[in-house]
Scaffold this motif. Structure first.
Motif, short mmCIF file in Angstrom:
data_model
loop_
_atom_site.label_atom_id
_atom_site.label_comp_id
_atom_site.label_asym_id
_atom_site.label_seq_id
_atom_site.Cartn_x
_atom_site.Cartn_y
_atom_site.Cartn_z
N GLN A 1 11.23 3.53 -0.94
CA GLN A 1 11.03 3.59 -2.41
C GLN A 1 12.49 3.72 -3.07
OE1 GLN A 1 8.21 3.22 -4.44
NE2 GLN A 1 9.53 3.23 -6.43
N ALA A 2 13.19 4.26 -2.50
CA ALA A 2 14.49 4.45 -2.76
C ALA A 2 15.41 3.05 -2.66
CB ALA A 2 15.45 5.53 -1.79
N ALA A 3 15.14 2.25 -1.68
CA ALA A 3 15.68 1.08 -1.63
C ALA A 3 15.33 0.14 -2.76
CB ALA A 3 15.17 0.44 -0.17
N LEU A 4 13.74 0.16 -3.08
CA LEU A 4 13.41 -0.77 -4.31
C LEU A 4 13.99 -0.20 -5.47
CD1 LEU A 4 11.12 -2.54 -3.75
CD2 LEU A 4 9.53 -1.01 -4.47
N TYR A 5 14.09 1.14 -5.67
CA TYR A 5 14.73 1.31 -6.98
C TYR A 5 16.21 1.14 -7.23
CZ TYR A 5 15.72 4.63 -10.75
OH TYR A 5 16.38 5.32 -11.89
N ALA A 6 16.94 0.81 -6.02
CA ALA A 6 18.14 0.49 -6.05
C ALA A 6 18.51 -0.97 -6.64
CB ALA A 6 18.86 0.77 -4.83
N SER A 7 17.17 -1.66 -6.41
CA SER A 7 17.50 -3.21 -6.86
C SER A 7 17.57 -3.08 -8.43
CB SER A 7 16.17 -3.78 -6.48
OG SER A 7 16.08 -5.28 -7.05
N GLY A 8 18.61 -3.81 -8.67
CA GLY A 8 18.80 -4.08 -10.16
C GLY A 8 19.77 -2.95 -10.67
N ALA B 1 10.07 3.57 -10.64
CA ALA B 1 9.83 4.95 -10.00
C ALA B 1 10.81 5.15 -8.85
CB ALA B 1 8.56 4.85 -9.33
N ARG B 2 11.41 6.56 -9.03
CA ARG B 2 12.27 6.92 -8.10
C ARG B 2 11.24 7.34 -6.70
NH1 ARG B 2 17.33 8.51 -10.13
NH2 ARG B 2 17.48 8.32 -12.51
N PRO B 3 11.90 7.59 -5.72
CA PRO B 3 11.19 8.31 -4.72
C PRO B 3 10.29 9.41 -5.01
CG PRO B 3 13.54 7.71 -3.90
CD PRO B 3 13.34 7.46 -5.31
N GLY B 4 8.94 9.58 -4.61
CA GLY B 4 8.18 10.74 -5.07
C GLY B 4 7.64 10.45 -6.52
N SER B 5 7.78 9.38 -7.10
CA SER B 5 7.53 9.18 -8.56
C SER B 5 6.59 7.68 -8.55
CB SER B 5 8.64 8.74 -9.57
OG SER B 5 9.48 9.92 -9.47
N HIS C 1 -0.57 -3.87 -10.03
CA HIS C 1 -0.71 -2.51 -9.47
C HIS C 1 -1.78 -1.84 -10.16
CE1 HIS C 1 1.09 1.53 -8.42
NE2 HIS C 1 0.54 1.68 -9.40
N PHE C 2 -2.62 -1.11 -8.96
CA PHE C 2 -3.87 -0.41 -9.25
C PHE C 2 -3.77 0.88 -8.35
CE2 PHE C 2 -4.84 -4.83 -10.05
CZ PHE C 2 -5.45 -4.87 -10.98
N GLN C 3 -4.26 1.79 -8.97
CA GLN C 3 -4.21 3.28 -8.42
C GLN C 3 -5.23 4.22 -8.69
OE1 GLN C 3 -0.43 4.21 -10.32
NE2 GLN C 3 -1.35 5.86 -11.56
N VAL C 4 -5.41 5.17 -7.88
CA VAL C 4 -6.45 6.19 -8.03
C VAL C 4 -5.67 7.50 -7.66
CG1 VAL C 4 -8.72 5.03 -7.52
CG2 VAL C 4 -7.31 5.81 -5.63
N THR C 5 -5.76 8.42 -8.79
CA THR C 5 -5.03 9.42 -8.69
C THR C 5 -5.49 10.80 -8.57
OG1 THR C 5 -4.55 9.72 -11.02
CG2 THR C 5 -3.02 8.49 -9.94
N PHE C 6 -7.16 10.56 -8.51
CA PHE C 6 -8.01 11.75 -8.60
C PHE C 6 -7.41 13.10 -9.73
CE2 PHE C 6 -7.98 9.85 -4.46
CZ PHE C 6 -9.34 9.46 -4.35
N GLY C 7 -7.11 12.76 -10.67
CA GLY C 7 -6.71 13.69 -11.69
C GLY C 7 -5.33 14.52 -11.43
N LEU C 8 -4.84 14.14 -10.26
CA LEU C 8 -3.50 14.82 -10.05
C LEU C 8 -2.24 14.31 -10.97
CD1 LEU C 8 -3.41 14.61 -6.06
CD2 LEU C 8 -3.69 16.60 -7.41
N SER C 9 -1.40 15.12 -11.25
CA SER C 9 -0.01 14.78 -11.99
C SER C 9 0.93 14.36 -10.83
CB SER C 9 0.40 15.63 -12.77
OG SER C 9 0.98 16.79 -12.03
N LEU C 10 1.96 13.51 -11.16
CA LEU C 10 2.70 13.29 -10.01
C LEU C 10 3.46 14.64 -9.32
CD1 LEU C 10 4.71 10.09 -11.20
CD2 LEU C 10 3.74 10.48 -9.03
N ALA C 11 3.78 15.47 -10.46
CA ALA C 11 4.23 16.95 -9.94
C ALA C 11 3.51 17.62 -9.14
CB ALA C 11 4.64 17.67 -11.22
N GLN C 12 2.09 17.64 -9.23
CA GLN C 12 1.22 18.16 -8.46
C GLN C 12 1.01 17.58 -6.94
OE1 GLN C 12 -2.28 17.77 -11.12
NE2 GLN C 12 -2.23 20.15 -11.51
N GLY D 1 1.08 -1.38 -0.02
CA GLY D 1 -0.10 -0.15 -0.08
C GLY D 1 0.73 1.15 0.02
N LEU D 2 0.76 1.97 1.01
CA LEU D 2 1.76 3.02 1.25
C LEU D 2 3.20 2.82 1.44
CD1 LEU D 2 2.05 6.39 1.72
CD2 LEU D 2 1.84 5.72 4.21
N ARG D 3 3.91 3.44 0.62
CA ARG D 3 5.42 3.03 0.65
C ARG D 3 6.15 4.29 0.93
NH1 ARG D 3 6.64 0.79 -4.66
NH2 ARG D 3 5.39 -0.87 -3.93
#
Ligand SMILES: [Zn+2]
Length: 158
Positions: A51-58, A69-73, A131-142, A44-46
């Motif tokens: 996220q940084a640790a996960l991104y480092a894998s591989g 995805a990098r942290p925050g992405s 993976h499933f998500q609901v973003t409420f029309g937000l962009s990642l930047a927002q 769920g929430l990460r």
């Protein structure tokens, strides 16, 4: 019967996202039950650190690449995304029988679409069938901007 992991992961989410994803899980459970398959919400929430640790894998750590995805992405970093796991007779289908899992995810993706939930199985560049998500029309930047201006409180995003 929901596992502790499922309950905790659903509980970790942004409340408005949980309000959409909880009934989705109920429908998925009803769809899978006759097939002898159970679903768990395995993520769920990460946190941004996780996220940084996960991104480092591989990349900078051994293992395979598991996320783009990098942290925050990742929408997981905002409590707006979940990963599912499918189990049959104690077997983790995603890992042991990925073709069988993906057939089920194709159907689960249709359930998601009807409820206005985005499924990463349709993504072009990096397909993530669980993976499933609901973003409420937000962009990642927002989303990132809102998080940074509200003290990183996922409940104040939407
Ligand atoms: Zn995910």
């Amino acid at each position: 019967m929901r596992t502790k992991r499922t309950i905790e992961n659903l509980g970790s989410l942004n409340k408005k996202a949980a309000a959409k994803l909880e009934p989705f899980i109920a429908q998925v459970e009803a769809f899978l039950a006759p097939k002898g398959v159970t679903v768990e919400v395995i993520s769920g929430l990460r946190s941004w650190a996780a996220q940084a640790a996960l991104y480092a894998s591989g990349r900078t750590k051994p293992g395979r690449i598991v996320t783009k995805a990098r942290p925050g992405s990742s929408w997981h970093n905002y409590g707006l995304a979940i990963d599912l796991g499918l189990f049959k007779g104690g077997i983790y289908l995603d890992e042991k029988k990925p073709a069988e899992a993906d057939k089920l995810y194709a159907e689960i993706g249709k359930i998601a679409a009807k409820l206005g939930i985005e499924w990463a199985g349709t993504w072009k560049s990096f397909t993530e069938t669980p993976h499933f998500q609901v973003t409420f029309g937000l962009s990642l930047a927002q989303a990132r901007q809102k998080m940074e201006s509200n003290g990183k409180d996922i409940q104040k995003l939407v």
